[in-house]
Design a protein around this motif. Sequence first.
Motif: not given
Length: 657
Positions: A444-472
Amino acid sequence: MDETQLAELKAQLLADVLCDLEPLEQEIFTLRYDLHLPDVLRPLHKLYGEREDWSNWVATFLRIVAEGYRERPEALRLLDLRRQAEPDWFQQANMIGYVAYADRFAGTLNGIKEKIAYLKELGVNYFHLMPLLKPRPRPNDGGYAVMDYRAVNPELGTMEELAELAGHLREEGISLCIDLVCNHTAKEHEWARRALAGDETYQEYYLMYPDRALPDRYEQTLPEIFPEFKPGNFTYYEQIDRWVWTTFNEYQWDLNYKNPAVFAEMLAIILFLANQGVEILRMDAVAFMWKRLGTDSQNQREAHYLLQAFRALSRIAAPGLLLKAEAIVSPDRLIHYLGRGPAANKECELAYHNAYMVLLWSSLAERRAVLMTHALQQMPSPPSGCAWVTYTRCHDDIGWAVTDEDAAAVGLSGALHRAFLSDYYSGRFPGSFSRGATFQFNPKTGDRRISGSMASLAGLEAALDNEDWEEVELAIRRILLLFNLIFAFGGIPLIYMGDEIGLLNDYGYLDDPSLAEDNRWLHRPYMDWEKAKERDEWQSVTGRIFRGVRRLAVARKYTPALHAEAGTYAVWTHNEQVFGLLRASPRGRILILANFSETGQRVPRHRLHEMGFGGTLANRLDNREFGEGPDIFLEPYEAMWLEQVGASEPISFSQFV
Ligand code: GLC
C-alpha cells in the motif's frame, strides 16, 4: 488535590509504609517526595485529572512508590547516592554499550559472568541484555511478548539470578539494562487471560471493541507495523466476541493506559525491576502507548506524559534508574522523548538516535554526506542532562526514517531515496556491495525495510564470497567508519553483539519454523566464540575489526570533549564526500572528518580555519600531526578526530591495543 491533602498523604505513607525505616531514610523519602511532587502531578493531572477518583489514584501511585522505596536493597540505596552525586555518569566520554541476547551470547544468565572479561576488553560499562522476562512460548517476537514481568525466562535463569548478575556486573563497573515491554503484553499474560475469560476489570486493561465500528474508523489513519505478519491493527476473539487492539502481532495485546490501573501496574513493575538492580530500562515501543482517533496513534502527547510520570515517580523511590526510550520515529518526533519545554530533562534520559543510524547507512550507499549534514542540522539539541544512544545495527530491521522535507532540501525525492536505500541494501541495486533482505514490504505504501548484519550490509559477506580482497579491505573500512561515527557523536555508543568481530548474516533461522517467517533473525546470530579468538591475529578480518573498535573505545575514553553534554553540530566540509561533525563545549573542541567514499578525499584548510581549527592539528586516533599548510587528506573511508595541538594530552595506545 490541594497541598494539605498531599501533606497528609505523605504523613500517612510514612506512618503505614515506611514506619520501619531509619529516621534518616524517612527524611530522604520526604525530601524526594517534596522535590518531585510537582513533576509527578503535572503529567498525571493531564492524563487522569478529569476523573472523579483522581485523588484516590494519586494516593495509589504514591503508595506504590513508598513501597518500592521501602523494598529498595541497601546496595541500591548506595547506588542512588552515587548516581545523584555524579548525575552525568552516563553522559561521560568513557561510556560504551554492548547489546546481546543472553542465550545467544552466553547460554544463560549465569553463563554471562564468564564473558565479563570479554566485555571489559572492549571497555564496556553498559550492558543491554535483550528481552529476558518470561515470554509466551514461541513465537514471541524475540521475547517482546511477555507473560510475566516478575519472572525471568526459565530457559535463561531466575529472578534471583538476574539480581545476582546485576550486582556482579555493578561490582565490575557495568550497568545492566533490560527491556520493559510497556505497550503490550502477551495474550497469555494473566491480565489478558482473565480478560479472555470475561473478567471486565481486566478487559479494561486492554482496548477491546464489540464490533468493527471504531476499529474501522481508527484503521483509516493507522499504519501497519508488520503488514506481512498481521495486516490491520485489530484481532477478533470469538470467545469474548471482541476486537482487540493488536498493533504488532496477534499475540501482543496493546495496553489501555487510559485506565489508571494499568499505569499503576506498570509503575509497580518498574520499581520491582529497579530493585533487582537493573539500572536502565529500555522502554519498548513507547510511541504507541496512547491512541487517538484520526491520527496514526503514535507520539501522542499523552505517551510523553506517561513517560514523564513514570520518570518523576521512580525518581522518588529509585533515582539511580534511567529510562531509555525506544521510539523509532521520524527525526522531528524523536527529540521529544528526551523532554521539551517544562519536561526538559524530565522524560527519558536516553533515546535511540535512529535518525543518525539511518543517515549513516544512507551516506554509505550514496558516498555523500549531504543529506546527513542537512538532516542533522535540522534537529534541535537534546536537553543538557540527557544523551542519545547511538548505534549502527540492533536486533530490528532498518526503516528509512528520512523525511520528505529533508530529502527535498538537498534535491532528492524522499520516496525515491528510500526506495533506493532498500534496493541498495537488499543487494538489488546494480553494483551494490550489500547483502541484506527486505523486511515487511507494504504494497500500500511501497515501504520496504531492511534486515541484515552490519558486516553483511557493509559488504563483507559478498566480498568474502567473491574472494575479492580489495573489497574485503573496503568492507572493513566501512565497518570501522560507522563504528567511528557512533563513538564520536555524543551519547552512549552501542556495539551490537558480533558486529565487533564482523559476524555475517546467519541463515540458520530458516531451519527453525518458529523463526523462519521473521528475517530479522538474519542478524541475530549466536556469538561465534571460535571466531572471536581470531581477534588476536593482527591481520585477520576479525582482528582488524576488533582492534579498530577497541582503539576507538580507548580514544573515546581519553577524549573528554566527547561528553554527551557537548554540542554536536554537523558542518559542511566543502567536500560532499566528507562528513564533518563539530563537538564543542568548555571541555574542548574536536572536529570529526569522515570520508564516505572509496577514493581519497581532501578538505580545504581554509574551511578548517573558518571553523576555528587553525594552526597545527592532531588526530586523536593515531596522534598524527598536520602542520599549517596543505589540505587535509583522508584515505578511503578514513575518519579523523582533529584537535588543535596542545588542546589535550596525546593518547598512548600502545598499552591498550
Ligand atoms: C520494538 C522491538 C521489536 C518488537 C516491537 C514490538 O520495536 O524492538 O523487536 O518487534 O517493539 O514489541
